[in-house]
Enzyme design. Sequence first.
Site, PDB file in Angstrom:
ATOM      1  N   HIS A 160      38.463  41.498  41.843  1.00 40.90           N
ATOM      2  CA  HIS A 160      39.046  41.762  43.158  1.00 40.90           C
ATOM      3  C   HIS A 160      39.063  43.283  43.318  1.00 40.90           C
ATOM      4  O   HIS A 160      39.245  44.009  42.328  1.00 40.90           O
ATOM      5  CB  HIS A 160      40.507  41.324  43.245  1.00 40.90           C
TER       6      HIS A 160
ATOM      7  N   ASP B 159      41.819  44.932  41.431  1.00 45.30           N
ATOM      8  CA  ASP B 159      41.809  44.892  39.961  1.00 45.30           C
ATOM      9  C   ASP B 159      41.200  46.164  39.393  1.00 45.30           C
ATOM     10  O   ASP B 159      41.593  46.618  38.321  1.00 45.30           O
ATOM     11  CB  ASP B 159      40.920  43.756  39.405  1.00 45.30           C
TER      12      ASP B 159
HETATM   13  C1  XLS Z   1      43.758  32.110  42.322  1.00 40.76           C
HETATM   14  C2  XLS Z   1      42.319  32.156  42.486  1.00 40.76           C
HETATM   15  C3  XLS Z   1      41.714  33.539  42.429  1.00 40.76           C
HETATM   16  C4  XLS Z   1      40.307  33.518  42.933  1.00 40.76           C
HETATM   17  C5  XLS Z   1      39.801  34.847  43.352  1.00 40.76           C
HETATM   18  O1  XLS Z   1      44.361  31.077  42.098  1.00 40.76           O
HETATM   19  O2  XLS Z   1      41.757  31.325  41.511  1.00 40.76           O
HETATM   20  O3  XLS Z   1      41.822  34.067  41.161  1.00 40.76           O
HETATM   21  O4  XLS Z   1      39.431  32.978  41.989  1.00 40.76           O
HETATM   22  O5  XLS Z   1      40.594  35.414  44.322  1.00 40.76           O
END
Ligand code: XLS
Length: 438
Positions: free
Chosen positions: A100, A103
């Site tokens: 993300h 991150d």
């Molecule tokens: C959260 C989601 C997230 C997505 C990406 O529950 O799994 O991590 O994979 O935003």
Amino acid sequence: MKEFFPSIPYVKYEGKDTENPMAFRYYNPDEVIAGKPMREHLKFAMAYWHNMCAEGTDMFGVGTVDKSYGGGDPMEQAKNKAMAAFEFMDKLSIDYFCFHDRDIAPEGATLAESNARLDEITDFIKELMEKHNKKLLWGTANCFNNPRYMHGAGTAPNADVFAFAAAQIKKAIEITVKLGGKGYVYWGGREGYETLLNTDMGKELDNMAYLLKLTSEYGRSIGFDGDYYIEPKPKEPTKHQYDFDAATVCGFLAKYGLDKDFKLNIEANHATLAGHTFQHELNVARVNGAFGSIDANQGDMLLGWDTDQFPTNIYDTILCMLEVIKAGGFTNGGLNFDAKTRRGSYDYADMAYAYIAGMDAFALGLRLALKVIEDGRIDEFVKTRYASYESGIGEKISNRTATIEELEKYALEMGEVKTNISGKQEYLENIINRIIFA
Ligand code: XLS
Ligand code: CA
Ligand code: CA
């Protein structure tokens, strides 16, 4: 260069009889099976948010692991984190990663500052990618963490929030393109609602589709040639998430004419939260021509929330890999470990044990799925089960040439159906077990 994980060695394949816990028993990256190396079948990716960022917090307690990587100010930490990430991927033979925007660089005081930080860190990450020979599987925007998204991002009742989300996603797509990513994920973190007493659902869904259209078209205009994915999830953080499951998302995409440009990123834990099996969700994606990528993890069947555990259930990995093979394998997608170690597993070494467990579970799943196909009995059974569509009235149904009058005449003459055959579920389950325990 500083070593961030001295307790983690370079993990190698040692075969199934090894006693070394820091070795692969089934994942042999360069071994060619069914026409290509295992690393190309499986396309493993590291999820930056869990592995590099998550410190073990839960709603009852603070973190148990330090993920600051010895950095001082936030950008120094972000750079150390990036170096640590590439060291980890090297040590575990992971070729891809996913992130993300927030991150890889902490959010600044303004959107402009956040964007400048992303420019700086992606310059740095791009160099690391070249040096370590790693690829970006997909990028995404975190449009759920900041309080501005308390009522949603694309589905917010506030146009200012919609505009902010659009701008944030625009930038996230730009950096995905900059790093050569072949996927871009939309997970609707806050796209849902708590009560219809304050919600105009029709307007929210129309707006969400518009946000997807605007941002995906923008991506194409700047040269994004990978796949867009929607990641279904039924609950958390909102009670009613709009992207409930694969079938709901396929219906949504078709309604808004987005089905040509969007596929799905299927997460195992989200499948079970929706009351489906992982295999079901993958199958729905496949039969709708929307199979894209996978978030490889597993939930705990005794808990009702998203535990994001490392996948160790061989039965599930076999059935998953059968779906992947039947979909023709991964093109732009791959297996991203959207998974985290348990809060009590606080050693850095636990991150390696977790990846070894997950990678070996999928490597064994791949090997056994190929055996199921080679064995042929299950595919043959399914083929035979539908054989009545190959001749007589069934052939006319298959050709779509049967008329309703003809079907009625046929049914009247038949009297009662006398040709049903057993579904043989237990016989088929036993075939899988025999292949596992051969
Ligand atoms: C959260 C989601 C997230 C997505 C990406 O529950 O799994 O991590 O994979 O935003
Ligand atoms: Ca996920
Ligand atoms: Ca999850």
